[in-house]
Structure formats: structure tokens, C-alpha cells
Design an enzyme around this catalytic site. Structure first.
Site, PDB file in Angstrom:
ATOM      1  N   GLU A   7       0.812  -1.224   0.000  1.00 54.58           N
ATOM      2  CA  GLU A   7       0.000   0.000   0.000  1.00 54.58           C
ATOM      3  C   GLU A   7       0.845   1.274   0.000  1.00 54.58           C
ATOM      4  O   GLU A   7       0.523   2.245  -0.666  1.00 54.58           O
ATOM      5  CB  GLU A   7      -0.911   0.017   1.238  1.00 54.58           C
ATOM      6  CG  GLU A   7      -1.994  -1.045   1.204  1.00 54.58           C
ATOM      7  CD  GLU A   7      -2.684  -1.182   2.545  1.00 54.58           C
ATOM      8  OE1 GLU A   7      -3.393  -0.252   2.939  1.00 54.58           O
ATOM      9  OE2 GLU A   7      -2.513  -2.227   3.191  1.00 54.58           O
ATOM     10  N   ASP A  80      -1.730  -4.591   3.825  1.00 60.08           N
ATOM     11  CA  ASP A  80      -1.747  -4.729   5.287  1.00 60.08           C
ATOM     12  C   ASP A  80      -2.646  -5.875   5.762  1.00 60.08           C
ATOM     13  O   ASP A  80      -3.654  -6.203   5.116  1.00 60.08           O
ATOM     14  CB  ASP A  80      -2.213  -3.417   5.928  1.00 60.08           C
ATOM     15  CG  ASP A  80      -1.148  -2.330   5.846  1.00 60.08           C
ATOM     16  OD1 ASP A  80      -0.006  -2.661   5.507  1.00 60.08           O
ATOM     17  OD2 ASP A  80      -1.470  -1.159   6.117  1.00 60.08           O
ATOM     18  N   ASP A  82      -5.225  -6.543   7.570  1.00 55.13           N
ATOM     19  CA  ASP A  82      -6.497  -6.225   8.213  1.00 55.13           C
ATOM     20  C   ASP A  82      -7.580  -6.138   7.144  1.00 55.13           C
ATOM     21  O   ASP A  82      -7.343  -6.429   5.973  1.00 55.13           O
ATOM     22  CB  ASP A  82      -6.399  -4.909   9.009  1.00 55.13           C
ATOM     23  CG  ASP A  82      -5.967  -3.719   8.149  1.00 55.13           C
ATOM     24  OD1 ASP A  82      -5.957  -3.846   6.900  1.00 55.13           O
ATOM     25  OD2 ASP A  82      -5.644  -2.661   8.708  1.00 55.13           O
ATOM     26  N   GLU A  84      -9.102  -3.585   5.708  1.00 54.16           N
ATOM     27  CA  GLU A  84      -8.843  -2.638   4.620  1.00 54.16           C
ATOM     28  C   GLU A  84      -7.789  -3.193   3.662  1.00 54.16           C
ATOM     29  O   GLU A  84      -7.921  -3.089   2.435  1.00 54.16           O
ATOM     30  CB  GLU A  84      -8.375  -1.292   5.193  1.00 54.16           C
ATOM     31  CG  GLU A  84      -9.408  -0.571   6.037  1.00 54.16           C
ATOM     32  CD  GLU A  84     -10.667  -0.208   5.273  1.00 54.16           C
ATOM     33  OE1 GLU A  84     -10.559   0.190   4.094  1.00 54.16           O
ATOM     34  OE2 GLU A  84     -11.766  -0.339   5.844  1.00 54.16           O
ATOM     35  N   TYR A 297       2.814  -4.588  13.205  1.00 53.21           N
ATOM     36  CA  TYR A 297       1.634  -3.861  12.722  1.00 53.21           C
ATOM     37  C   TYR A 297       0.927  -3.159  13.880  1.00 53.21           C
ATOM     38  O   TYR A 297       0.688  -3.751  14.938  1.00 53.21           O
ATOM     39  CB  TYR A 297       0.682  -4.814  12.012  1.00 53.21           C
ATOM     40  CG  TYR A 297      -0.371  -4.108  11.198  1.00 53.21           C
ATOM     41  CD1 TYR A 297      -0.015  -3.146  10.264  1.00 53.21           C
ATOM     42  CD2 TYR A 297      -1.725  -4.400  11.361  1.00 53.21           C
ATOM     43  CE1 TYR A 297      -0.968  -2.483   9.508  1.00 53.21           C
ATOM     44  CE2 TYR A 297      -2.692  -3.757  10.603  1.00 53.21           C
ATOM     45  CZ  TYR A 297      -2.308  -2.795   9.682  1.00 53.21           C
ATOM     46  OH  TYR A 297      -3.256  -2.144   8.942  1.00 53.21           O
ATOM     47  N   ARG A 299      -2.100  -1.638  14.095  1.00 59.69           N
ATOM     48  CA  ARG A 299      -3.561  -1.673  14.273  1.00 59.69           C
ATOM     49  C   ARG A 299      -3.930  -3.057  14.804  1.00 59.69           C
ATOM     50  O   ARG A 299      -4.109  -4.003  14.046  1.00 59.69           O
ATOM     51  CB  ARG A 299      -4.286  -1.377  12.953  1.00 59.69           C
ATOM     52  CG  ARG A 299      -4.085   0.054  12.470  1.00 59.69           C
ATOM     53  CD  ARG A 299      -4.932   0.376  11.251  1.00 59.69           C
ATOM     54  NE  ARG A 299      -4.762   1.762  10.845  1.00 59.69           N
ATOM     55  CZ  ARG A 299      -3.866   2.179   9.958  1.00 59.69           C
ATOM     56  NH1 ARG A 299      -3.062   1.298   9.368  1.00 59.69           N
ATOM     57  NH2 ARG A 299      -3.777   3.449   9.637  1.00 59.69           N
ATOM     58  N   HIS A 344      -3.064 -11.876  15.306  1.00 57.07           N
ATOM     59  CA  HIS A 344      -2.269 -10.656  15.370  1.00 57.07           C
ATOM     60  C   HIS A 344      -1.378 -10.674  16.604  1.00 57.07           C
ATOM     61  O   HIS A 344      -1.585 -11.430  17.539  1.00 57.07           O
ATOM     62  CB  HIS A 344      -3.173  -9.432  15.413  1.00 57.07           C
ATOM     63  CG  HIS A 344      -3.811  -9.133  14.102  1.00 57.07           C
ATOM     64  ND1 HIS A 344      -4.471  -7.962  13.855  1.00 57.07           N
ATOM     65  CD2 HIS A 344      -3.901  -9.854  12.963  1.00 57.07           C
ATOM     66  CE1 HIS A 344      -4.945  -7.968  12.602  1.00 57.07           C
ATOM     67  NE2 HIS A 344      -4.608  -9.100  12.048  1.00 57.07           N
TER      68      HIS A 344
END
Length: 677
Positions: A7, A80, A82, A84, A297, A299, A344
Site C-alpha cells: 500500500e 496490510d 487487516d 482494509e 503492525y 492496528r 495478530h
């Protein structure tokens, strides 16, 4: 040649540092497809099918992607890990497959890594997989739900409250919390009380005796409650003519465990508390650290740590601090959220031995601050407990003029002091106590006589509940099960940009517009701003991510009653009046027009799209408006002539400037120290 699609350009540059020449990293720069802003773009008659389109400004990026993809032997979708990121990977796959060159789906694989290191990326490449359709559906369902709420409810707010307003599923709940807190504060009635204490000193060695303060705890064996000046006066008079002796000394060993490593929520709270950073800024700095391969990461709501990372940090602790600081076994923490994704990890350094090097620019300094915080929290989380000797000294005070035993028993004051002495630092070696956090007490013995140095008394009043700051608002949203790691920062930014709340000295205040919108939604759409309902919707969205729920069914169950309610409210509800602040001056335009008495409007302060402004109370019938400038009655720190005034950017962010602008160009994001005019 193999293509790796990510991204961020920074992430692509980091990958290129350690991947060989056979790999070409390329960045999408975020989403390449999205719902157009000009219309709803949700086909509610066809199972809520979203109408995604290619983002105009990403057409050059797509051309570059296609050019590189045509030459590639293998294409790795490495966005990423997640919702999104999964949706971006899906859209990239769709664009490549339906393009003129028609990339074969067999060339496309999905790889996932939670840290940008050579080992993690090579491990992901050696175990490629497929796009997680459940996560894609979770992103679609969240996007569709928020679009339906925003695009269907906002036009109603334009008609019933004010044009230009918007509603959001999570943001409306956040504003409600702030409005309700403000009403708690307004309804609060302070109650008087007095704090009484005595400064005393041991008598065994008066020259070396250390003075210490004991607080009044009990009067005649009942909890001390000194409610007014008369009661305080009596207590002070008795204490000034009392004999003091140590009634008891209680000692016990206290062990304190370290905190778990950071999650998104606890990291943003720490950034707010320690650095006065907004959640948006903390996440921005963390994003750079992640893309540079320095942290995992950022988030996440998980406190898990990989076995490899645990082994590395334990080895580091033993080598750096010694065996006494290393527990016998690794420490595992319970997940802070029932919905934490176990796949995660917590936020941690990718290499515990790496020190962040400052390169002399502002961003590097901020990166060092946050990296140091993350590093300390992670290392401390795997260290032994800190050990304290906790001591409580109780002191008995009895007035001297008492004759009988009965009088003595009915006139005694018990005072207490507590403190602790550190015996072993443990994890506090890495995160030290702040100065004065643990007061040390002198060594005294039971029945030891004490000298009175001074009686201290202070009138106080109970305080109203504190307004939310960013840390406490995030903590409350998380405790209610509302919002997720990726939503806290944008939610807090949005409610300020839309003028629903204002921030002053770090605390949130609702604007009249925010209060009016909240009252309207609570009255007519209680489900939209209900805490338990919103949390339940979050649970259902997470069930979609886990593959335990069908997102279209969830959308039908929500939308049908919601759409019906929209029609009913539009017909039955009345327009809401937004509260204004009167200035005590008549409108000059009305006066020019010859209006007198009640026909002449009064000047009031209103909140518009770009902040506060002054208008006639008859607005919009009377078009009179004036620029509103809020003065703080503080001299400009630069010119010393003008006053400091509050201004706003076009996005609603508050800053401070000089009232003599442009003659004086002083401006600051921070309120200056008081220098009264």
C-alpha cells in the site's frame, strides 16, 4: 521477476532494502477502488450490492501496476493484514484479471506479514495463500453500513437541524458521550469538605527526626467527615492541644506486575497522556515506524507475542539486566478485548536490540519518542515483578485537657500515613517511577511519642466529573465495545472537523450543533446512538470477519426498520433550534431598516461549517453576520500589543494568533502561558 504489491511507498522502499533484485515492490498508495461520493452507490434492492469504481487519481498507479504485472512471473498481494488491506488486495486482483492483458489468477497469491523484516517477508513468500473473503466481506459490510447511515440520515439532519451536517455510526455515539458528560458537569452541585492533616516528628532523636504528614482518618472510631468550617475549627483546636503517639505500624511486602505490551488503544492513550498527542498523530508516527520495519503492525487489539520474539526479549533481558530480572517462564497476558484477533500480535519492536537513531528532523524525533515508549513497554512486559515494602503508620491524637477515661475514649483522633520503599526494581528498571510517586516514611515504632510541628487544614469542594480527553474517550469507547483499532483516530478527528465538539486544553466540549444533533438522534433514532446496540453491531461485523455471519442478512435486519423510521421521522418531527449565545447587543442591520422592539433582532453567536460566527437572532430572515473572534485576554507573546485570539483552519482545527494580524504574524498551536492584558 516477481512483483510484490503493497500500500505504502515507504513500505515498498523498506522491502527493496532487503529483498533481492528478483523482487520488485510497488505501492498502490491506498485504495484503488471506492464508493463514489456523489451518490449512495448501494443497490438496496439487490442485496445491498456496492457499486465500486476506480478512484480517478489512481488511474496512473493502475497503469503502472499493469505494466509491471505483465512482466512478472509471480505477483504477491502484500497489503496490510487487516480488513482494509484485504479489500485493497481484492480490488487489485479484480483490476488485474479484467484488464486488457488479463493477468492469470494463478499468478496471483496473497501473502501476510505483521512486521516488515527480511525473515517475516521471506516466511510469508514461502507460504503464500489466497485472499481471505471473510475479511473482504467484513470490510464491505462495514463500508455499506456506514454509507447507509451517513447518506440516508444526513439529508434528514439538513432538513431538521442545519444544512451541511452528517451522521455516522460510531462518531454519533462518541459525540453523545461528550454531550452527556457535559450535562453531568452542568448538573453537578459541589459539596464542601475539609482536609485536615498534621505534620509530626519523632522524639527519639529530634535533631535527626524526619518530619512527615499524617492525614485525619477517624474521629471517635468513625470515618472522619469534616463538612464545614465549624467542624474544622473544633478539630484543629483539639489537634493543636493533643498528645501524639504511634498507634500502630503495619508493614507488608507488595509485588507489582508489569503492564502488557501495547495495543492500538493503549498506545494512543499513552501518546495522549505522556506527549499530549492526538490519536491521529500517534497513529501517523506509528505508521512510519511500521513501514520502516521498526515495529510490528500497529492496528491491533491483541496482546499476543510470537514465540520467536519472546525468546529474543528474554535473551536480551538476561544479557542486559541479569538473571534476577528474568522470570523463570515467559509471561502471557489475557486478551484485553473478547474480540481480539489471536493471529495478530501486540505492538512491539521487530528487533529488541535495535535503537532508533534520530537524524535531526522533527519526524525522526517523534519517531524516537514513540519507539522508545513501545520498546520499554515490550521489554518491561517480560521482566520480573517490582517488590516494595508497603508501610502504614497510624497515629493517635488525644486532647490534653481530658480528665476521665470516658472523655478520652470519646475524643480521639486517628491519623494515617502510607508509603512504600522499593526493595527490588524488577520491570521498574526499564520504566522507573516518576518523582514523588512513592513517598518514603521514617522508621517509627508502636507507642513512640511524636511532636506536633503544625496542624494543616484546607477547605475543599467535591469536583465534577472530568471532561473527556482523547485517552479517556478511547478507553470508554473500547470498554463499551464500540469502534475498533483502525477507527479511534479517524472518529475523533471527524467529530472535531464537523464542529460537533471542540477541544480546549486537551478536553472535549460539545458545541451547540453537536448537542442539537445528539438530542435529535436520541429522540428519533435511539438505536443509532445506543451504546449496547452499537456494540452489538460491532460484534456482528466481527462475526462476518470470522465467517460466522452473512453480511447481507445483517444489513437487511438493520436497514428495513431503519428506512421505515426515516420516513416516519421526516413527516412527524419538527425542526430543531440550535442554541445560541446572546451578546447583549441589538442587530445594526435591523436598526437601519427601522425595526424596533421585538422586531429588532439581537446579535448572537452561532456555530457554522467553518466555526463560530456572529449573526442576527432573526437569521436567515436578516442576513447580518460578523466575524467572530474569541479573545483570551492574554498579551501576544511576540508584539506585546495585541491580544491572543482563537482562530480555526478551514478544517476546524483550533490555533492561536495575534489580534493585530497581519501587522503581527504570531501564531501557535499551543495556548501561551498566561500574561493577562
Amino acid at each position: 521477476m516477481n512483483l510484490i504489491i503493497v500500500e505504502s511507498p515507504t513500505k515498498a522502499r523498506t522491502l527493496s532494502r532487503f529483498l533481492g533484485s528478483e523482487y520488485t515492490p510497488i505501492a498502490t498508495g491506498g485504495h484503488i477502488k471506492d464508493l463514489p461520493k456523489s451518490k449512495l452507490s448501494i443497490d438496496v434492492e439487490n442485496d445491498f450490492e456496492p457499486e465500486y469504481v476506480v478512484v480517478d487519481k489512481k488511474k496512473d498507479t493502475i497503469s503502472k501496476l499493469l505494466k509491471e504485472a505483465e512482466k512478472a512471473d509471480e505477483i504477491y498481494l502484500a497489503t496490510d493484514p487487516d480488513r482494509e488491506g484485504e479489500a485493497i488486495a481484492k480490488h487489485v486482483e479484480e483490476v488485474l484479471i479484467i484488464s486488457k492483458i488479463k493477468i492469470s489468477k494463478s499468478k496471483l497469491t496473497r501473502i501476510v506479514f505483521h512486521e516488515i523484516t527480511k525473515e517475516a517477508v521471506e516466511e510469508a513468500i514461502s507460504h503464500p495463500g489466497k485472499i481471505n473473503e471473510n475479511l473482504v466481506n467484513a470490510q464491505i459490510s462495514r463500508r455499506v453500513l456506514d454509507r447507509l447511515v451517513g447518506y440516508k440520515l444526513s439529508p434528514l439532519l439538513w432538513k431538521k437541524v442545519r444544512r451541511g451536517l452528517s451522521a455516522g455510526r460510531v462518531q454519533s455515539v462518541a459525540v453523545r458521550l461528550i454531550v452527556e458528560k457535559e450535562r453531568e458537569i452542568e448538573a453537578f452541585k459541589p459539596i464542601e469538605y475539609w482536609e485536615i492533616a498534621c505534620k509530626v516528628q519523632g522524639t527519639r532523636n529530634r535533631e535527626q527526626g524526619k518530619q512527615f504528614v499524617v492525614q485525619l482518618a477517624k474521629i471517635n472510631d468513625k470515618k472522619a467527615e469534616v463538612k464545614n468550617a465549624d467542624q474544622a475549627k473544633k478539630a484543629v483546636a483539639d489537634l493543636e492541644k493533643s498528645d501524639y503517639k504511634v498507634f500502630g505500624v503495619k508493614k507488608k511486602e507488595v509485588r507489582k506486575s508489569s503492564y502488557p505490551p501495547f495495543t492500538t488503544s493503549t498506545m494512543t492513550q499513552a501518546g495522549s497522556r505522556l506527549f499530549s498527542w492526538s490519536a491521529k498523530k500517534t497513529m501517523s508516527v506509528a505508521q512510519r515506524l511500521y513501514e520502516e520495519g521498526l515495529i510490528t503492525y500497529h492496528r491491533t487489539d491483541s496482546v499476543n507475542v510470537s514465540k520467536i520474539a519472546l525468546a529474543a526479549v528474554r535473551k536480551y533481558i538476561e544479557g542486559k539486566y541479569g538473571k534476577d530480572y528474568l522470570p523463570e517462564n515467559p509471561k502471557y497476558y489475557k486478551k484485553t478485548s473478547k474480540l481480539a484477533q489471536e493471529a495478530h500480535e501486540a505492538i512491539r519492536p521487530t528487533n529488541v536490540s535495535t535503537k532508533y537513531e534520530v537524524q535531526g528532523n522533527k519526524f525522526a524525533k517523534e519517531g524516537e519518542m514513540l519507539y522508545s515508549l513501545i520498546w520499554k513497554r515490550f521489554v518491561a512486559s517480560q521482566m520480573t515483578e517490582s517488590v516494595f515494602d508497603s508501610t502504614t503508620i497510624e497515629v493517635l491524637a488525644q486532647p490534653r485537657n481530658l480528665e476521665t477515661e470516658k472523655q478520652k475514649n470519646n475524643n480521639n483522633y486517628l491519623l494515617r500515613a502510607s508509603g512504600q520503599i522499593m526493595k527490588f526494581e524488577g520491570w521498574r528498571k526499564v520504566i522507573p517511577l516518576s518523582k514523588g510517586e512513592e513517598p518514603e516514611l521514617p522508621r517509627v515504632e508502636k507507642d513512640e511519642v511524636l511532636d506536633l510541628v503544625k496542624v494543616l487544614s484546607e477547605q475543599k469542594f467535591t469536583q465534577p466529573p472530568a471532561r473527556y480527553n482523547e485517552a479517556s474517550l478511547i478507553k470508554t469507547l473500547e470498554s463499551l465495545g464500540i469502534g475498533r483499532p483502525s477507527t479511534y483516530a479517524p472518529t475523533i478527528s471527524t467529530i472535531q472537523i464537523r464542529q460537533y465538539v471542540e477541544k480546549d486544553e486537551g478536553r472535549f466540549y460539545p458545541t451547540p450543533v453537536g448537542t442539537a444533533v445528539t438530542d435529535f438522534l436520541v429522540k428519533y433514532f435511539p438505536g443509532i446512538v445506543d451504546y449496547s446496540f452499537t456494540a452489538k453491531m460491532e460484534d456482528e461485523l466481527d462475526n462476518v470477519a470470522k465467517g460466522d455471519a452473512e453480511w447481507q442478512k445483517m444489513m437487511r435486519d438493520f436497514y428495513q426498520p431503519f428506512d421505515k423510521k426515516l420516513g416516519e421521522v421526516e413527516k412527524k418531527s419538527k425542526r430543531v433550534a440550535i442554541e445560541t449565545e446572546k451578546l447583549g447587543r441589538k442587530c445594526p442591520t435591523c436598526k437601519k431598516e427601522g425595526r424596533v422592539g421585538e422586531e429588532q433582532g439581537e446579535l448572537v453567536i452561532r456555530t457554522g461549517r467553518f466555526g463560530k460566527f456572529i449573526s442576527c437572532s432573526r437569521f436567515p430572515e436578516c442576513k447580518h453576520t460578523e466575524k467572530y473572534v474569541e479573545k483570551l485576554k492574554i498579551k501576544c507573546p511576540k508584539c506585546k500589543k495585541g491580544e491572543v485570539v482563537i482562530k480555526s483552519t478551514r478544517k476546524g482545527k483550533k490555533f492561536y494568533g495575534c489580534s493585530r494580524y497581519p501587522d503581527c504574524d504570531w501564531a501557535s498551536w499551543r495556548k501561551p502561558t498566561s500574561d493577562k492584558v
